[in-house]
Write a protein that holds these residues in place. Structure first.
Motif: not given
Length: 443
Positions: A178-189
């Protein structure tokens, strides 16, 4: 779930039929990723197999609310916590494919919010070890994460590790994902120069008790491929799982006061015990198998004199073996009933999930692009098999190819569980590179 590295490919991973991609420049915010993980593991989300509710425990909805709010805060406009406590969201494409009229495939990233009921999950007290120096890790409870029982520790010297205090699970399975996916999402944004197609985010409930995909609407997900971030270590692509069925054998006897039981009492509990005793003991059990060997596992007896049931799980990498296991169970139950006058035996078999391999063959790019992403990052990928299952097993069976990827978990389902922040960072980098490669495909 449990995995075993017995499927390492000796061949050079197949290249994708595409031009080499210039690696994108991206820096993963380690501190932010760690803060997310520490925040998530403190929410009690232990799945409850005795519950008929979905989700089976209230903490899963609590974590889902937190994740939905965090997605909205980073401008995920469709962030949603639905009536089943599933969390949804979309990171819009940056590759221009939608406006060009030739959209690239939608990739879904999936992780589960619940933790295993096999060990305590309340009041998790995470411990952060910076620059692990090697050797056994003493825990505040007086317990120990020993190198002898945690071989992966020898490869993690100098890394940042997160453990528990020794009383509970950590919850890296699957809050690391979950933390990885959330961090990926914010990094992409935050980095619109990173090229990718549409990215769907989905956090599920009750994966640990086999219900993780029960409430997923694949039409709503609307993805070409999905990946679960629910694997151990780093650099791994899980490409096979067990095929799995569940079984219940119910014995019906006759209960009467034991003082007048002679010739009248028929003890179903004795029949259940005889049944378990008659099953294979030296082969085809979890205690005696490894690698690609399957098993029959009686795990629960409940009931009494009048009626008693045995719950079992059947596992094999070859789906056709499950029918043989089911016949053995039925034959054994009927023999026990024949040997115990007055006992009735009733056998029910229910399908749970099928080998991931059977669906991934329909979309070989689901694996080859994940491998290519590792290679372009200068890392050697490893294909593995899982002596268990993931949400991806059921999603793949339902028609959405879903390999499983590393998320830095170790010693899962134990109070000696730990996670490696460095491996979580690597996983985030891998996902971003993989999304870039998928954006060069066309749906």
């Amino acid at each position: 779930m449990y995995r075993v590295s017995r499927h390492r490919s000796n061949a050079v991973p197949q290249k994708n039929p595409m031009q080499p991609v210039t690696p994108s420049t991206v820096m993963i915010d380690r501190s932010r990723l760690l803060d997310r993980f520490l925040r998530y593991v403190r929410v009690e989300t232990t799945a409850d197999p005795s519950s008929n509710l979905y989700p089976s425990s209230p903490g899963q909805r609590e974590l889902g609310q937190m994740l939905r709010d965090e997605l909205a805060a980073i401008s995920i406009l469709d962030a949603e916590l639905d009536e089943n406590a599933l969390v949804w969201g979309t990171v819009p494409a940056t590759d221009g494919s939608v406006s060009a009229g030739s959209p690239s495939p939608t990739v879904a990233m999936v992780a589960h919010m619940d933790t295993s009921p096999e060990a305590p999950g309340k009041d998790v007290n995470p411990q952060v070890i910076d620059a692990y120096a090697g050797g056994d890790i003493p825990l505040p409870s007086g317990g120990l994460i020993s190198v002898a029982k945690s071989e992966s520790l020898s490869d993690l010297v100098g890394k940042t590790l997160i453990t528990t205090d020794g009383r509970t699970l950590l919850g890296g399975d699957d809050k690391a994902g979950i933390a990885i996916i959330m961090e990926v999402a914010q990094t992409l944004i935050e980095n619109p120069h990173l090229v990718h197609g549409p990215v769907r985010i989905l956090f599920t409930c009750d994966e640990e008790i086999g219900r993780g995909t029960d409430k997923i609407d694949l039409r709503k997900l609307d993805a070409t491929v999905a990946y679960t971030l629910d694997g151990g270590g780093a650099g791994v692509i899980d490409v096979e799982t067990f095929s799995a069925d569940g079984a219940t054998v119910r014995f019906v006897g006759h209960n009467i006061h034991p003082s007048i039981g002679k010739g009248r009492m028929v003890n179903a509990l004795r029949a259940a015990a005889d049944f378990v005793s008659a099953l294979p003991r030296t082969t085809c059990t979890p205690e005696t198998t490894e690698d690609r060997e399957g098993f029959i596992h009686p795990h629960t007896i409940h009931g009494g004199v009048g009626e008693a049931s045995v719950d079992l799980i059947l596992r094999s990498f070859e789906s056709e073996d499950l029918a043989d296991y089911a016949r053995l169970i039925e034959t054994t139950a009927n023999q026990v009933a024949a040997d115990t006058p007055g006992i009735e035996a009733h056998v029910s078999i229910r399908q749970q999930y099928r080998n991931l391999r059977e669906g991934l063959d329909d979309l070989p790019e689901s694996v080859s692009l994940a491998e290519a992403a590792f290679e372009q990052l200068g890392r050697q990928p490893t294909r593995m098999i899982i002596r268990g299952g993931t949400d991806g097993s059921q999603l793949t069976e339902k028609g959405l190819p879903t390999p499983n990827l590393s998320s830095g978990q170790h010693n899962i389902h134990a109070v000696t569980e730990f996670a490696c922040l460095d491996e979580m960072v690597e996983a985030a980098q891998h996902v971003i590179k993989m999304l870039e490669l998928w954006s060069q495909q066309r749906a």
